[in-house]
Design a protein around this motif. Structure first.
Motif, PDB file in Angstrom:
ATOM      1  N   VAL A 275      -1.105   3.280   2.242  1.00  0.00           N
ATOM      2  CA  VAL A 275      -1.995   2.896   0.968  1.00  0.00           C
ATOM      3  C   VAL A 275      -2.796   2.090   1.099  1.00  0.00           C
ATOM      4  O   VAL A 275      -3.637   1.853   0.517  1.00  0.00           O
ATOM      5  CB  VAL A 275      -1.422   3.188  -0.450  1.00  0.00           C
ATOM      6  N   LEU A 277      -1.167  -1.183   1.696  1.00  0.00           N
ATOM      7  CA  LEU A 277      -0.557  -2.910   1.111  1.00  0.00           C
ATOM      8  C   LEU A 277      -0.404  -3.311   1.972  1.00  0.00           C
ATOM      9  O   LEU A 277       0.249  -3.635   2.973  1.00  0.00           O
ATOM     10  CB  LEU A 277       0.053  -2.858  -0.023  1.00  0.00           C
ATOM     11  N   GLU A 311       0.000   4.088 -10.458  1.00  0.00           N
ATOM     12  CA  GLU A 311      -1.188   3.987  -9.748  1.00  0.00           C
ATOM     13  C   GLU A 311      -1.232   2.428  -9.528  1.00  0.00           C
ATOM     14  O   GLU A 311      -0.979   2.001 -10.731  1.00  0.00           O
ATOM     15  CB  GLU A 311      -2.519   4.159 -10.608  1.00  0.00           C
ATOM     16  N   LYS A 316      -7.129  -7.686  -2.723  1.00  0.00           N
ATOM     17  CA  LYS A 316      -6.936  -7.688  -1.563  1.00  0.00           C
ATOM     18  C   LYS A 316      -7.535  -9.527  -1.112  1.00  0.00           C
ATOM     19  O   LYS A 316      -7.406 -10.088  -2.823  1.00  0.00           O
ATOM     20  CB  LYS A 316      -7.831  -6.769  -0.698  1.00  0.00           C
ATOM     21  N   VAL A 322      -9.611  -3.146  -5.519  1.00  0.00           N
ATOM     22  CA  VAL A 322      -9.230  -1.678  -5.702  1.00  0.00           C
ATOM     23  C   VAL A 322      -7.758  -1.441  -6.047  1.00  0.00           C
ATOM     24  O   VAL A 322      -7.329  -2.169  -6.374  1.00  0.00           O
ATOM     25  CB  VAL A 322      -8.759  -1.442  -4.641  1.00  0.00           C
ATOM     26  N   THR A 323      -7.837   0.155  -6.643  1.00  0.00           N
ATOM     27  CA  THR A 323      -6.467   1.056  -7.144  1.00  0.00           C
ATOM     28  C   THR A 323      -6.326   1.773  -5.349  1.00  0.00           C
ATOM     29  O   THR A 323      -6.776   2.669  -5.033  1.00  0.00           O
ATOM     30  CB  THR A 323      -7.507   2.119  -7.794  1.00  0.00           C
ATOM     31  N   VAL A 324      -4.940   2.157  -6.249  1.00  0.00           N
ATOM     32  CA  VAL A 324      -4.281   2.838  -4.543  1.00  0.00           C
ATOM     33  C   VAL A 324      -2.557   4.079  -5.599  1.00  0.00           C
ATOM     34  O   VAL A 324      -2.546   3.248  -7.009  1.00  0.00           O
ATOM     35  CB  VAL A 324      -4.037   1.715  -3.761  1.00  0.00           C
ATOM     36  N   LYS A 325      -2.720   5.054  -5.312  1.00  0.00           N
ATOM     37  CA  LYS A 325      -1.460   5.666  -5.358  1.00  0.00           C
ATOM     38  C   LYS A 325      -0.914   5.551  -4.887  1.00  0.00           C
ATOM     39  O   LYS A 325      -0.883   5.959  -3.602  1.00  0.00           O
ATOM     40  CB  LYS A 325      -2.253   7.194  -6.246  1.00  0.00           C
ATOM     41  N   ILE A 326       1.012   5.434  -5.308  1.00  0.00           N
ATOM     42  CA  ILE A 326       1.629   5.194  -4.257  1.00  0.00           C
ATOM     43  C   ILE A 326       2.730   6.287  -4.463  1.00  0.00           C
ATOM     44  O   ILE A 326       3.232   6.224  -5.698  1.00  0.00           O
ATOM     45  CB  ILE A 326       3.203   3.785  -4.354  1.00  0.00           C
TER      46      ILE A 326
END
Length: 331
Positions: A275, A277, A311, A316, A322-326
Motif C-alpha cells: 500500500v 508505506l 485503516e 508521509k 493520506v489514509t491507507v487500508k492494509i
C-alpha cells in the motif's frame, strides 16, 4: 530457594496477617498454619494431573522438554511454542510416566503459545477454567511445572504485577502477570492456579539473565511471568475453531519524541509495502484512534488475525496526510 521453604515463608506471612486482623474481633478464629498448609496441599493434589511434560525431537535429533497444561477433555495441551517449533515428533508424558504421541494444532507467534492434541484424551484430567481478570496485586498464585525435568514441582507466590510488557527473545509479550512463584528452566508451559485451584495462566518466563547494576552484574530473583488464562483460551479457541494465525503488516516502528510512531523498516512484498508505506512515514491513527506510542499500537493490533483489514492515517515524508487500508497476512 527450595520450594518447601518458599511455601513455608508465605504460609507464615498469611498466618501472621490473619492473626492481626482477628485481634479486633474475638469471635473470629484465625486459620491455623496447618489449615492453610492443608489448603495448599489440596490444591496441588487437585491440579497435578493436569500438568504434563511435553517432549519433542527435531530433524537434527535435538531433544527438548518443557511443561504443558491439559486444557480440556478432548486432549488439547497448551505449551510454549519455542519448545516444539520445528519438531518432527512430539510426545506427552503424564505424571505416571506414560508417553502419548501428540499432533500440532497450531502456533501463535504473538504469545509464544502452541497447542497440541493427544488422541487418548481419557488419560488426562483437565484444568478447571478460571478467570485471570479477577486476579489483583497480592493474590496467591501456585505454579506447577517440570523444572530441570523434576516433574510436577509446585511453588507458591503472590501476584506482584499485572499487564506487564516484557521483551522475550526480541519479541514483546503483552499483558503478562508478574509473580514471585519460583520459575526455572523446564517450567515454561506449566500451570498457574489461584487460591481456588482454578487455572489462571501458563508459565511463561523469568527475568533470568544477569542485569547490570553499577559495576556489578545482578541476577534478578522472584521476577517471573505468566500468560493470563483469558489470553490462553482466546488463542487456543481461535486455533481450534478457525486455525487462523495472527496478522502482520510487515513493518518496524519506534516512538517519536513528540508522540506517535515512525516507520523504521518495511519488509519487501509485505502488506505495508503493497500500500506504499515507506521508512520515515508517521502513523497517526489506527481505525480512527490516535496512535500514542509503539506499545499502544501493538496493543491495538493484539487480537487481529490474518485477513483483517486496518485503516491507518499516515503522514508521509513530504508532510502529505493520506489514509491507507492494509489487509493483514499470516504471521
Amino acid at each position: 530457594m527450595p520450594v518447601h521453604k518458599n511455601i513455608h515463608i508465605y504460609l507464615c506471612l498469611l498466618f501472621s496477617i490473619s492473626s492481626i486482623f482477628c485481634q479486633t474481633d474475638n469471635t473470629t478464629k484465625a486459620p491455623s498454619l496447618l489449615d492453610i498448609e492443608n489448603a495448599v496441599k489440596h490444591i496441588v493434589d487437585k491440579v497435578k494431573g493436569s500438568v504434563v511434560s511435553v517432549e519433542s525431537c527435531n530433524s537434527e535429533n535435538k531433544f527438548s522438554r518443557h511443561s504443558g497444561v491439559v486444557l480440556d477433555d478432548l486432549g488439547h495441551v497448551v505449551t510454549i511454542a519455542s519448545s516444539i517449533r520445528g519438531a518432527e515428533k512430539v510426545c506427552i508424558k503424564t505424571l505416571s510416566g506414560k508417553l502419548f504421541p501428540a499432533k500440532l494444532v497450531g502456533i501463535d507467534n504473538v504469545t509464544n503459545l502452541a497447542l497440541v492434541r493427544v488422541e487418548d484424551a481419557q488419560s488426562f484430567p483437565c484444568v478447571v477454567k478460571g478467570d485471570s481478570s479477577k486476579l489483583s496485586l497480592g493474590s496467591f498464585l501456585i505454579s506447577v511445572g517440570n523444572p530441570y525435568g523434576l516433574q510436577n514441582s509446585p511453588s507458591l507466590g503472590i501476584v506482584s504485577g499485572l499487564e506487564r510488557v516484557v521483551k522475550f527473545n526480541d519479541h514483546l509479550l503483552l499483558g503478562l502477570i508478574q509473580t514471585t512463584a519460583a520459575i526455572n528452566p523446564g517450567d515454561a508451559g506449566g500451570l498457574a492456579v489461584d487460591s481456588k485451584g482454578e487455572f489462571v495462566g501458563v508459565i511463561c518466563s523469568t527475568l533470568g539473565a544477569s542485569k547490570p547494576m553499577g559495576n556489578a552484574m545482578v541476577l534478578p530473583q522472584g521476577i517471573n511471568f505468566v500468560i493470563p488464562s483469558n489470553t490462553v483460551y482466546w488463542v487456543c479457541e481461535n486455533l481450534i475453531k478457525h486455525g487462523k494465525k495472527r496478522g502482520r503488516m510487515g513493518i518496524n516502528v519506534k516512538d517519536q519524541p513528540q508522540g506517535g510512531v515512525v516507520v523504521t523498516k518495511v519488509g519487501a512484498e509485505t502488506p505495508a509495502a503493497k500500500v506504499g508505506l515507506e521508512t520515515g512515514d508517521s502513523l497517526l491513527e489506527i481505525n480512527g484512534v490516535p496512535i500514542q506510542s509503539a506499545r499502544k499500537l501493538v496493543g491495538r493490533m493484539y487480537h487481529m488475525l490474518a485477513g483483517d483489514t486496518i485503516e491507518f492515517k499516515v503522514k508521509k515524508k513530504d508532510e502529505q496526510v493520506v489514509t491507507v487500508k492494509i489487509t493483514l497476512e499470516s504471521s
